[in-house]
Design a protein around this motif. Structure first.
Motif, PDB file in Angstrom:
ATOM      1  N   UNK A 178       0.831  -1.204   0.000  1.00 33.22           N
ATOM      2  CA  UNK A 178       0.000   0.000   0.000  1.00 33.22           C
ATOM      3  C   UNK A 178       0.866   1.254   0.000  1.00 33.22           C
ATOM      4  N   UNK A 179       0.606   2.118  -0.954  1.00 34.60           N
ATOM      5  CA  UNK A 179       1.280   3.417  -1.001  1.00 34.60           C
ATOM      6  C   UNK A 179       0.376   4.461  -0.343  1.00 34.60           C
ATOM      7  N   UNK A 180       0.903   5.158   0.656  1.00 38.09           N
ATOM      8  CA  UNK A 180       0.163   6.201   1.354  1.00 38.09           C
ATOM      9  C   UNK A 180       0.803   7.559   1.070  1.00 38.09           C
ATOM     10  N   UNK A 181      -0.032   8.581   0.974  1.00 37.22           N
ATOM     11  CA  UNK A 181       0.461   9.924   0.670  1.00 37.22           C
ATOM     12  C   UNK A 181       0.778  10.740   1.911  1.00 37.22           C
ATOM     13  N   UNK A 182       0.132  10.426   3.043  1.00 38.29           N
ATOM     14  CA  UNK A 182       0.241  11.276   4.228  1.00 38.29           C
ATOM     15  C   UNK A 182       0.760  10.474   5.431  1.00 38.29           C
ATOM     16  N   UNK A 183       1.520  11.116   6.343  1.00 41.61           N
ATOM     17  CA  UNK A 183       1.866  12.546   6.368  1.00 41.61           C
ATOM     18  C   UNK A 183       2.966  12.932   5.388  1.00 41.61           C
ATOM     19  N   UNK A 242       0.161  -0.303  23.507  1.00 39.13           N
ATOM     20  CA  UNK A 242       1.379  -1.002  23.900  1.00 39.13           C
ATOM     21  C   UNK A 242       2.642  -0.220  23.566  1.00 39.13           C
ATOM     22  N   UNK A 243       2.529   0.865  22.780  1.00 41.28           N
ATOM     23  CA  UNK A 243       3.685   1.700  22.453  1.00 41.28           C
ATOM     24  C   UNK A 243       4.645   1.031  21.484  1.00 41.28           C
ATOM     25  N   UNK A 244       5.794   1.694  21.283  1.00 40.22           N
ATOM     26  CA  UNK A 244       6.820   1.155  20.409  1.00 40.22           C
ATOM     27  C   UNK A 244       6.586   1.389  18.933  1.00 40.22           C
ATOM     28  N   UNK A 245       5.641   2.239  18.580  1.00 39.52           N
ATOM     29  CA  UNK A 245       5.365   2.504  17.169  1.00 39.52           C
ATOM     30  C   UNK A 245       6.485   3.345  16.531  1.00 39.52           C
ATOM     31  N   UNK A 246       6.407   3.476  15.218  1.00 38.42           N
ATOM     32  CA  UNK A 246       7.210   4.453  14.489  1.00 38.42           C
ATOM     33  C   UNK A 246       6.302   5.648  14.205  1.00 38.42           C
ATOM     34  N   UNK A 247       6.683   6.812  14.734  1.00 33.44           N
ATOM     35  CA  UNK A 247       5.874   8.023  14.581  1.00 33.44           C
ATOM     36  C   UNK A 247       6.305   8.781  13.328  1.00 33.44           C
ATOM     37  N   UNK A 248       5.332   9.179  12.519  1.00 30.62           N
ATOM     38  CA  UNK A 248       5.569   9.976  11.319  1.00 30.62           C
ATOM     39  C   UNK A 248       4.943  11.352  11.505  1.00 30.62           C
ATOM     40  N   UNK A 249       5.628  12.397  11.008  1.00 31.82           N
ATOM     41  CA  UNK A 249       5.193  13.775  11.214  1.00 31.82           C
ATOM     42  C   UNK A 249       5.095  14.508   9.877  1.00 31.82           C
ATOM     43  N   UNK A 250       4.062  15.330   9.745  1.00 32.13           N
ATOM     44  CA  UNK A 250       3.939  16.204   8.572  1.00 32.13           C
ATOM     45  C   UNK A 250       4.739  17.481   8.742  1.00 32.13           C
ATOM     46  N   UNK A 251       4.865  17.951   9.984  1.00 29.72           N
ATOM     47  CA  UNK A 251       5.559  19.206  10.271  1.00 29.72           C
ATOM     48  C   UNK A 251       6.285  19.076  11.604  1.00 29.72           C
ATOM     49  N   UNK A 254       2.414  13.051  16.800  1.00 30.95           N
ATOM     50  CA  UNK A 254       2.597  12.442  15.479  1.00 30.95           C
ATOM     51  C   UNK A 254       1.320  12.451  14.665  1.00 30.95           C
ATOM     52  N   UNK A 255       1.488  12.574  13.361  1.00 32.58           N
ATOM     53  CA  UNK A 255       0.347  12.511  12.451  1.00 32.58           C
ATOM     54  C   UNK A 255      -0.048  11.070  12.145  1.00 32.58           C
ATOM     55  N   UNK A 256       0.891  10.147  12.291  1.00 38.06           N
ATOM     56  CA  UNK A 256       0.596   8.732  12.052  1.00 38.06           C
ATOM     57  C   UNK A 256       1.527   7.901  12.918  1.00 38.06           C
ATOM     58  N   UNK A 257       0.978   6.850  13.533  1.00 35.54           N
ATOM     59  CA  UNK A 257       1.770   5.893  14.288  1.00 35.54           C
ATOM     60  C   UNK A 257       1.716   4.548  13.572  1.00 35.54           C
ATOM     61  N   UNK A 272      10.138  13.331   8.384  1.00 37.46           N
ATOM     62  CA  UNK A 272      10.387  13.334   9.826  1.00 37.46           C
ATOM     63  C   UNK A 272       9.708  12.147  10.492  1.00 37.46           C
ATOM     64  N   UNK A 273      10.451  11.458  11.313  1.00 33.96           N
ATOM     65  CA  UNK A 273       9.952  10.263  11.981  1.00 33.96           C
ATOM     66  C   UNK A 273      10.785  10.000  13.225  1.00 33.96           C
ATOM     67  N   UNK A 274      10.306   9.121  14.087  1.00 30.00           N
ATOM     68  CA  UNK A 274      11.062   8.712  15.258  1.00 30.00           C
ATOM     69  C   UNK A 274      10.431   7.475  15.875  1.00 30.00           C
TER      70      UNK A 274
END
Length: 263
Positions: A26-31, A187-196, A205-208, A226-228
């Motif tokens: 799956x290709x996602x456009x956001x964030x 449960x945590x441990x996600x990869x957080x993605x940010x738009x700004x 985060x805008x997406x976990x 941007x991610x963490x």
């Protein structure tokens, strides 16, 4: 906005294509543009990967080392994982699959490791991964890959006078999750993605992306990816983290040298 990719590509060797569970990536456009996959590999091969990692974590724990002072994970590098199923991530077939899906021309240079975060690890810092990496020798041929070498400091190119090296920049980031406990929201441990980003501080985060076993997220490294690591994980969190690379000149032409993040 999302779209479905047909991957892995049918031109890949049959033995390699048979490792995958399906072709619905799956290709996602956001964030920011990224590709997400659930159930990457067929169940049997995923089980081999997870069992191999469990063995390494048990029998070779002394070979793990801290990623950095700012990051809570320890790691074992891909060059040290060449004698079992985890060597797949260092193969030319895997490299070519990822570059084909992402549509990014790369050099054949591969950097990566398996990261382990113990329970209760803190949140990381938001970053874009558009960082330099130095590799030894001439560029790899069309059927080769080049891994980091202890003869060249991958971060700054430091080496002995008789050792040659090339400067590249990270082009594609890949995170493949394996060997984790059954995960549920909270449960945590996600990869957080940010738009700004707000200056030096990361907003919510805008997406976990959850660390679900046998899932994967990947994206082209740009000044805005941007991610963490989201942290606060209730159980061990394990992930293959890797990067493919492009010539530095391509990055300078596209975004300017000032956008390359130095170590």
């Amino acid at each position: 906005m999302t779209g479905v990719l047909e991957s892995p590509a049918p031109a890949l060797p049959g033995w390699f294509a048979e490792l995958f569970a399906h072709r619905r990536w799956v290709r996602r456009a956001l964030p920011f543009p990224h590709v997400y996959v659930r159930d990457v590999f067929a169940e049997g091969f995923y089980r081999r990967l997870a069992e191999e990692y469990e063995r390494i974590r048990r029998d070779r724990v002394d070979e793990f080392f801290a990623v950095s002072e700012r990051y809570s994970a320890d790691q074992i590098s891909l060059p040290d994982l060449q004698d079992g199923p985890l060597a797949l991530f260092s193969s030319r077939e895997w490299h070519d699959l990822i570059t084909g899906v992402m549509g990014v021309q790369t050099t054949g240079d591969v950097e990566g490791a398996v990261h382990h975060h113990p329970p209760g690890s803190p949140t990381g810092w938001a970053h874009c991964d558009l960082a330099p990496a130095w590799f030894p020798g001439d560029p790899p041929g069309p059927d080769e890959i080049r891994l980091p070498s202890p003869t060249v400091n991958i971060h700054n190119g430091t080496r002995e006078p008789d050792v040659t090296a090339r400067e590249t920049v990270r082009a594609i980031a890949i995170m493949y999750y394996l060997g984790n406990a059954e995960w549920s929201p909270g449960d945590g441990g996600e990869t957080a993605l940010f738009a700004h980003l707000n200056g030096q501080d990361a907003p919510p985060p805008d997406l976990l992306v959850p660390p679900l076993n046998n899932s994967m997220v990947m994206f082209e490294c740009t000044p805005r990816t941007w991610h963490t690591f989201a942290g606060n994980n209730v159980a061990d969190r394990n992930c293959v983290v890797m990067w493919l690379h492009r010539p530095k000149s391509d990055v300078v032409q596209r975004w300017g040298e000032h956008n390359i993040v130095q170590w």
